[in-house]
Motif scaffolding. Structure first.
Motif, mmCIF file in Angstrom:
data_model
loop_
_atom_site.group_PDB
_atom_site.id
_atom_site.type_symbol
_atom_site.label_atom_id
_atom_site.label_comp_id
_atom_site.label_asym_id
_atom_site.label_seq_id
_atom_site.Cartn_x
_atom_site.Cartn_y
_atom_site.Cartn_z
ATOM 1 N N ALA A 24 0.827 -1.205 0.000
ATOM 2 C CA ALA A 24 0.000 0.000 0.000
ATOM 3 C C ALA A 24 0.864 1.260 0.000
ATOM 4 O O ALA A 24 0.592 2.215 -0.743
ATOM 5 C CB ALA A 24 -0.936 -0.002 1.201
ATOM 6 N N GLU A 25 1.913 1.272 0.818
ATOM 7 C CA GLU A 25 2.785 2.440 0.855
ATOM 8 C C GLU A 25 3.569 2.584 -0.447
ATOM 9 O O GLU A 25 3.804 3.696 -0.932
ATOM 10 C CB GLU A 25 3.741 2.351 2.039
ATOM 11 C CG GLU A 25 4.655 3.560 2.197
ATOM 12 C CD GLU A 25 3.900 4.866 2.374
ATOM 13 O OE1 GLU A 25 4.455 5.922 2.016
ATOM 14 O OE2 GLU A 25 2.743 4.845 2.862
ATOM 15 N N ARG B 291 1.220 4.159 -2.905
ATOM 16 C CA ARG B 291 1.067 5.596 -2.649
ATOM 17 C C ARG B 291 2.295 6.373 -3.094
ATOM 18 O O ARG B 291 2.179 7.478 -3.651
ATOM 19 C CB ARG B 291 0.811 5.832 -1.153
ATOM 20 C CG ARG B 291 -0.570 5.439 -0.685
ATOM 21 C CD ARG B 291 -0.826 5.926 0.737
ATOM 22 N NE ARG B 291 -0.035 5.208 1.715
ATOM 23 C CZ ARG B 291 -0.444 4.128 2.372
ATOM 24 N NH1 ARG B 291 -1.659 3.634 2.136
ATOM 25 N NH2 ARG B 291 0.326 3.540 3.259
ATOM 26 N N ARG C 286 -7.884 -0.664 -2.469
ATOM 27 C CA ARG C 286 -8.445 0.539 -1.837
ATOM 28 C C ARG C 286 -7.669 1.778 -2.247
ATOM 29 O O ARG C 286 -8.250 2.843 -2.494
ATOM 30 C CB ARG C 286 -8.428 0.377 -0.311
ATOM 31 C CG ARG C 286 -9.429 -0.649 0.213
ATOM 32 C CD ARG C 286 -9.569 -0.565 1.719
ATOM 33 N NE ARG C 286 -8.363 -1.019 2.409
ATOM 34 C CZ ARG C 286 -8.133 -2.286 2.744
ATOM 35 N NH1 ARG C 286 -9.014 -3.224 2.444
ATOM 36 N NH2 ARG C 286 -7.033 -2.618 3.384
ATOM 37 N N GLU C 287 -6.358 1.646 -2.346
ATOM 38 C CA GLU C 287 -5.538 2.776 -2.778
ATOM 39 C C GLU C 287 -5.815 3.131 -4.240
ATOM 40 O O GLU C 287 -5.762 4.298 -4.624
ATOM 41 C CB GLU C 287 -4.055 2.467 -2.587
ATOM 42 C CG GLU C 287 -3.621 2.318 -1.141
ATOM 43 C CD GLU C 287 -3.772 3.604 -0.345
ATOM 44 O OE1 GLU C 287 -3.654 4.698 -0.934
ATOM 45 O OE2 GLU C 287 -4.008 3.506 0.869
ATOM 46 N N ARG C 288 -6.119 2.127 -5.045
ATOM 47 C CA ARG C 288 -6.436 2.392 -6.451
ATOM 48 C C ARG C 288 -7.659 3.287 -6.586
ATOM 49 O O ARG C 288 -7.730 4.129 -7.486
ATOM 50 C CB ARG C 288 -6.669 1.079 -7.200
ATOM 51 C CG ARG C 288 -5.399 0.390 -7.631
ATOM 52 C CD ARG C 288 -5.682 -0.747 -8.601
ATOM 53 N NE ARG C 288 -4.431 -1.391 -8.972
ATOM 54 C CZ ARG C 288 -4.186 -2.686 -8.858
ATOM 55 N NH1 ARG C 288 -5.119 -3.493 -8.380
ATOM 56 N NH2 ARG C 288 -3.012 -3.175 -9.219
#
Length: 203
Positions: free
Chosen positions: A64-65, A68, A124-126
């Motif tokens: 996830a990081e 980002r 979720r980040e997408r």
């Protein structure tokens, strides 16, 4: 009394985290998320696997990081490209050209951003990534409507459609299909038609 890190220790840990992320970005660019195991990232960064876990408790946290980190660069690039064009239509086209050209130059990385199956944390980040791009488009589309260079339309809806269509159009070339020399021009032509820009040759 609880232990408090000295500024020197914190600076060393911060620098170590930056190095771990840089190693993960390099692996993502070469191999996608499949190549970004904790041990592989540790080996690329030249640290112990436990050190990676110190900064990122799980692979999902790292992924996830990592997402980002890469996305911030892409959003910054397209925002800068849009800002260079005061005309709203040209700004939208510049965003498309900038993102697509960067994607085609780093296909493995771009595929990882757009479509590679991965942890739900990245999915979720997408969604946030698409929202950020949508907002860059929507701001310019709304300005075009206000100025009368674009027909009345729901700027956010059009922007969302452009983000989805653009991503879908690029997935094939990013997975190895022949992009062809006209890919960028065909994509920008689609975008201008979708915006409702009049065709000068066909009144």
């Amino acid at each position: 009394m609880p232990y408090r890190r000295t500024p020197a220790v914190q600076a060393r840990l911060d620098a170590q985290r930056v190095d771990v992320l840089a190693a993960a970005v390099a692996l993502l660019r070469e191999q996608g998320y499949g190549g970004c195991s904790m041990s592989a990232v540790a080996a690329r960064a030249g640290v112990a696997t436990g050190t990676v876990y110190r900064h990122f408790p799980s692979k999902a946290d790292l992924a996830a990081e990592l997402f980002r980190t890469v996305v911030r660069r892409e959003v910054a690039a397209v925002t800068e490209a849009a800002a260079a064009h005061p005309d709203p239509v040209n700004a939208v086209v510049a965003v498309v050209e900038t993102f697509a050209s960067r994607a085609l130059k780093a296909p493995r990385l771009a595929y990882a951003l757009l479509a590679e199956p991965v942890d739900p944390a990245v999915d979720r980040e997408r969604l946030l990534f698409r929202t950020a791009f949508r907002d860059v488009f929507a701001e310019r589309i709304a300005a075009g409507v206000r100025l009368g260079v674009l027909p009345p339309q729901d700027a956010r809806l059009t922007a969302s459609a452009l983000v989805g269509a653009g991503a879908e159009a690029l997935v094939g070339p990013l997975r190895g299909e022949d992009a062809g020399p006209a890919t960028l021009s065909a994509l920008t032509a689609f975008v201008t038609r979708a915006l409702g820009v009049p065709d000068a040759g066909h009144p």
